[in-house]
Enzyme design. Structure first.
Site, PDB file in Angstrom:
ATOM      1  N   LYS A  81      -5.583  -3.294   0.444  1.00 20.61           N
ATOM      2  CA  LYS A  81      -4.437  -3.413   1.355  1.00 20.61           C
ATOM      3  C   LYS A  81      -4.541  -2.401   2.489  1.00 20.61           C
ATOM      4  O   LYS A  81      -4.985  -1.264   2.297  1.00 20.61           O
ATOM      5  CB  LYS A  81      -3.142  -3.198   0.565  1.00 20.61           C
ATOM      6  CG  LYS A  81      -1.869  -3.349   1.391  1.00 20.61           C
ATOM      7  CD  LYS A  81      -0.656  -3.091   0.513  1.00 20.61           C
ATOM      8  CE  LYS A  81       0.659  -3.197   1.271  1.00 20.61           C
ATOM      9  NZ  LYS A  81       1.823  -2.946   0.394  1.00 20.61           N
ATOM     10  N   SER A 157       5.221  -6.140   0.351  1.00 20.95           N
ATOM     11  CA  SER A 157       4.457  -5.988   1.570  1.00 20.95           C
ATOM     12  C   SER A 157       2.962  -6.210   1.395  1.00 20.95           C
ATOM     13  O   SER A 157       2.218  -6.213   2.374  1.00 20.95           O
ATOM     14  CB  SER A 157       4.700  -4.593   2.150  1.00 20.95           C
ATOM     15  OG  SER A 157       4.242  -3.573   1.269  1.00 20.95           O
ATOM     16  N   SER A 181       6.354  -3.973  -3.763  1.00 23.49           N
ATOM     17  CA  SER A 181       5.400  -4.610  -2.858  1.00 23.49           C
ATOM     18  C   SER A 181       4.147  -5.164  -3.499  1.00 23.49           C
ATOM     19  O   SER A 181       3.378  -5.865  -2.849  1.00 23.49           O
ATOM     20  CB  SER A 181       4.998  -3.623  -1.748  1.00 23.49           C
ATOM     21  OG  SER A 181       6.072  -3.400  -0.880  1.00 23.49           O
TER      22      SER A 181
END
Length: 467
Positions: A81, A157, A181
């Site tokens: 990520k 996220s 997330s």
């Protein structure tokens, strides 16, 4: 043999590689091809790193041919990520204000996956600074889409991580979880999403939200998630919150069963609103735990009040402090909804208000500690809904909630630090996946994987594919 490795597990890939049935280079090239083919549809990657991936794959292949000892992730492709540093690669945080920011060194989690032999395909999309649970979009990268229905969001996220794993680009991915997330996109994309005990996976450089943030795993199988968490875990002196104990046998825990485990099932935690279909699917999964030998109690109220105010004070104030200059001088570059949320936390709350909530958080932790003296496991829906539109911040069914507060079930356990995961538990009539959240007591990560493994065995999902 076929070079379609898209939906093989990490364990299956490692077995093929270690027995020389396939080459790490073949596997990585196939993953890169699939990434390129799906990127126009999903928009899951910020920065592709084919040179990094293929260099690691060639080194892995050479080690196999030389008969050397193989790492736990030997030759297996994965992604990272874009809130986690990979040396020499951009870390943009999904923001135009960091579009040219290149990491100087690897984060501890990245150091460890590299040492274990993995091949990093690239950096995946995130909502700006990880500050939204919903739409899967950022000012820098635009909208990321859910492979089960590209009109829908993969959630945030860790948006690109979940979308790419669900689509079979890699068997697993590194995400982060400061308020849900990892668990939120895992639920929306039909995946396993795990944040281990706070500090189990060390974080460095220091996060903007250091008391809330976790590096976690998103995977298509429980054992793959356990493997990735094991590899990333362990003490690191750069993180003062790092857990200084031996890493549990999480992979082994997946098959240990759940007989006589004490399970609390809470559909609302005492304050949440959940759709009827989501609740029904979660209740069916809870029934499977009873069939597996768990003792289940229905608990109407886990928390006397919604702790969202405590979470927002810490998360948005931390992000706001990091972005204070941008708020003052280049606010137009920021996601307007994120800018508004952090402005409220940074400028409209007094120091006394902040510290009052700071101490209330310790009361919340003690409340949860006592709860887990009575139960081994808490299970809840991961989310109140099964879907929301791509680029939409808040489900229309919950118009009074905010960027993260609509995800009622996840953020409390960032405040407490308990191990927590989202496990697939079924599909709605419209074909969208639903997740069941599993939470365990402090440092009881192994119990998390015992429950997850039991759920996967009782109702397998690995054969289901969105694309």
């Amino acid at each position: 043999m076929s070079n379609d490795f898209s939906y093989l597990t990490a364990f299956e890939l490692r077995q093929l590689i270690s027995t020389r049935q396939v080459s790490p280079v073949e596997v990585t090239e196939a993953a890169l091809t699939r990434m390129d083919d799906l990127e126009p549809t999903l928009n899951a990657f910020v920065t592709a790193t084919p040179d990094v991936a293929l260099k690691a794959a060639r080194a892995a292949e050479a080690q196999v041919l030389a008969g050397g000892q193989l790492g736990k992730l030997h030759g297996i492709p994965l992604s990272v990520k874009d809130l986690i540093d990979v040396a020499g690669v951009r870390t943009t945080f999904g923001s135009k204000t960091r579009a040219d920011n290149v990491a100087r060194s690897d984060a501890p989690s990245v150091e460890r996956i590299k040492s274990a032999g993995s091949c990093i395909l690239g950096k995946t999309t995130t909502t700006e600074f990880g500050a939204k649970a919903g739409g899967g979009d950022s000012p820098l990268t635009g909208v990321t889409r859910n492979p089960w229905n590209t009109d829908k969001s993969p959630g945030g996220s860790s948006s690109g991580a979940a979308a790419s794993v669900a689509a079979g680009v890699t068997p697993f991915a590194l995400g982060t979880d400061g308020g849900g997330s990892v668990r939120i996109p895992a639920a929306l994309c039909g995946l396993v999403g795990v944040k281990a005990q706070y500090g189990r996976v060390p974080v460095f450089p220091t996060s903007a939200t250091p008391s809330l943030g976790h590096v976690g795993a998103i995977a298509r199988s429980v054992r793959d998630a356990a493997l990735l968490i094991e590899v990333m875990s362990g003490f690191d002196a750069r993180d003062p919150s790092s857990v200084a104990q031996d890493v549990p046998d999480l992979v082994g825990a997946c098959g240990r069963g759940t007989t006589n485990m004490r399970v609390a099932w809470s559909p609302t935690l005492g304050y949440a609103s959940v759709s009827g279909e989501v609740r029904e699917l979660c209740e069916s999964a809870v029934g499977r735990l009873e069939e597996a030998g768990c003792h289940v109690d229905l608990i109407d109220e886990v928390f006397p009040d919604d702790p969202i105010g405590l979470w927002e004070a810490e998360f948005y104030a931390g992000v706001g402090l990091k972005l204070r200059e941008e708020l003052d001088h280049s606010r137009h570059l920021l996601d307007p909804d994120v800018a508004e949320a952090i402005t409220q936390a940074l400028y409209r709350e007094t120091l006394a208000d902040y510290f009052a909530k700071f101490f209330q958080r310790f009361e919340l932790r003690e409340h949860v500690r006592q709860f887990f003296s009575r139960y081994d496991v808490l299970v809840t829906p991961t989310l109140p809904v099964a879907e929301l539109g791509a680029g939409i911040n808040v489900p229309p069914e919950l118009p009074d909630r905010g960027l993260v507060s609509w995800a009622y079930y996840t953020y409390p356990f960032n405040l407490t630090g308990n191990p927590a995961a989202s496990i697939p538990c079924g599909f709605t009539t419209s074909g969208m996946p639903v997740g069941l959240q599993v939470v365990t007591g402090t440092n009881r990560d192994a119990d998390l994987f015992r429950i997850a493994g039991t759920l996967e065995e009782a109702s397998p999902w690995g054969h289901l594919r969105p694309l």
